[in-house]
Motif scaffolding. Sequence first.
Motif, PDB file in Angstrom:
ATOM      1  N   SER A   1      -3.200   2.916   9.269  1.00 48.98           N
ATOM      2  CA  SER A   1      -3.290   1.790  10.199  1.00 48.98           C
ATOM      3  C   SER A   1      -4.266   2.092  11.334  1.00 48.98           C
ATOM      4  N   LEU A   2      -4.379   3.368  11.729  1.00 51.50           N
ATOM      5  CA  LEU A   2      -5.349   3.732  12.760  1.00 51.50           C
ATOM      6  C   LEU A   2      -6.767   3.533  12.241  1.00 51.50           C
ATOM      7  N   ARG A   3      -7.007   3.953  11.007  1.00 51.13           N
ATOM      8  CA  ARG A   3      -8.340   3.751  10.415  1.00 51.13           C
ATOM      9  C   ARG A   3      -8.646   2.260  10.296  1.00 51.13           C
TER      10      ARG A   3
ATOM     11  N   ASN B   1       0.839  -1.197   0.000  1.00 53.51           N
ATOM     12  CA  ASN B   1       0.000   0.000   0.000  1.00 53.51           C
ATOM     13  C   ASN B   1       0.869   1.239   0.000  1.00 53.51           C
ATOM     14  N   ILE B   2       0.244   2.350  -0.358  1.00 53.44           N
ATOM     15  CA  ILE B   2       0.878   3.666  -0.291  1.00 53.44           C
ATOM     16  C   ILE B   2       0.071   4.491   0.697  1.00 53.44           C
ATOM     17  N   GLY B   3       0.741   4.994   1.738  1.00 56.23           N
ATOM     18  CA  GLY B   3       0.013   5.745   2.749  1.00 56.23           C
ATOM     19  C   GLY B   3       0.733   7.006   3.159  1.00 56.23           C
ATOM     20  N   THR B   4       0.367   7.515   4.320  1.00 56.88           N
ATOM     21  CA  THR B   4       0.879   8.809   4.782  1.00 56.88           C
ATOM     22  C   THR B   4       1.965   8.669   5.850  1.00 56.88           C
ATOM     23  N   ALA B   5       2.502   7.464   6.017  1.00 60.86           N
ATOM     24  CA  ALA B   5       3.579   7.288   6.997  1.00 60.86           C
ATOM     25  C   ALA B   5       4.795   8.135   6.596  1.00 60.86           C
TER      26      ALA B   5
ATOM     27  N   PRO C   1      -6.519 -10.673  13.194  1.00 59.70           N
ATOM     28  CA  PRO C   1      -7.724  -9.885  12.898  1.00 59.70           C
ATOM     29  C   PRO C   1      -7.473  -8.748  11.921  1.00 59.70           C
ATOM     30  N   GLY C   2      -8.543  -8.295  11.282  1.00 62.52           N
ATOM     31  CA  GLY C   2      -8.506  -7.088  10.470  1.00 62.52           C
ATOM     32  C   GLY C   2      -8.507  -7.337   8.979  1.00 62.52           C
ATOM     33  N   ARG C   3      -9.251  -6.495   8.252  1.00 66.32           N
ATOM     34  CA  ARG C   3      -9.256  -6.573   6.794  1.00 66.32           C
ATOM     35  C   ARG C   3      -7.878  -6.320   6.208  1.00 66.32           C
ATOM     36  N   HIS C   4      -7.113  -5.426   6.828  1.00 68.27           N
ATOM     37  CA  HIS C   4      -5.777  -5.122   6.317  1.00 68.27           C
ATOM     38  C   HIS C   4      -4.885  -6.354   6.323  1.00 68.27           C
ATOM     39  N   ASN C   5      -5.088  -7.250   7.296  1.00 70.52           N
ATOM     40  CA  ASN C   5      -4.281  -8.464   7.327  1.00 70.52           C
ATOM     41  C   ASN C   5      -4.715  -9.470   6.269  1.00 70.52           C
ATOM     42  N   VAL C   6      -5.930  -9.330   5.735  1.00 72.03           N
ATOM     43  CA  VAL C   6      -6.334 -10.164   4.598  1.00 72.03           C
ATOM     44  C   VAL C   6      -5.471  -9.816   3.389  1.00 72.03           C
TER      45      VAL C   6
END
Length: 308
Positions: A190-192, A34-38, A130-135
């Motif tokens: 990641s917070l979202r 992914n590309i994020g704001t980190a 858990p979590g969709r992100h881990n899918v």
Amino acid sequence: DTHKAAVFELAARHVGDIAYLADVVRPTIGVLLNIGTAHLEVFKSVERVAKAKGELLDSIRDESCVAFVNVDDCVIARGAKRTKGRLLGFGLKREGHFSGEGLVLDQEGCGHFSLQHTSFPRTRFQLAIPGRHNVYNALAAIAVGVECGIAPAESAEALANFAPVGMRSQFLRNRGIRVINDCYNANPESLRAAIDLLVDIEVEGRRVAIVGDMLELGTKTEELHQEAGRYMADRLDVLLTTGAASETLSEAARAQGMTQAEARHFSSQDDLLDHARHLLTQGDTVLIKASRGVGLEYVAEGLLSDPN
């Protein structure tokens, strides 16, 4: 000589870092999640984050190598064709070579889905994290496994037994209170994702979030904390914050509709912990998340060790 594979995270704090590291590693398989704001404090913009991470695609030099990309990430998808290697996608929403289908999250937020691949029979996956992100993380792992000769059925067994490392979406319990210890790190994405996990799972009581500052966001710090507060406002029953930047987060949540009692800010972790100990009751689920430098595990450990 006994090793068959090596896995490296190519980290970056500046444009050019991944290009340098890729020249050292010479990857035959590259994965863009992914590309994020980190790290906006350094990169200044999401576009420069994308430029830095895209250097991995440039390192996949020919058809003997493969780049796996998250097709659901629009920023990645736009720049993916720059690679000279084979380009394969994974995701949940858009069509890709490795598409998760029929995703269901169980009461602990763990993903259950199936995957159809032309070379293998349909395979069911039941994650233990858990979590969709881990899918998405799992789909990337499955894809790399297939490229390395590991059948999806083998990956399914491994993923079913995989446990997260400490302070990464750990589900713990004390006095009938469920604590999601996710204190290892935090950025806006990641917070979202963690808030989405809290919303997705079944809870007996209230959904509570204890949030500390997200660091290294530079001039975007206030804006991104405000966005996070607005996002949480209609998804949580209680929001407790600590840290200078997180004060604007709780203010934004109140401006969006939470009351003063529902969204409270504390000047110290000790004050927050004392309040949380009196506030939380049996059946509540509380998410605890902040950047690594905040050390919010102090609060998590305090709640988990509380005998009263």
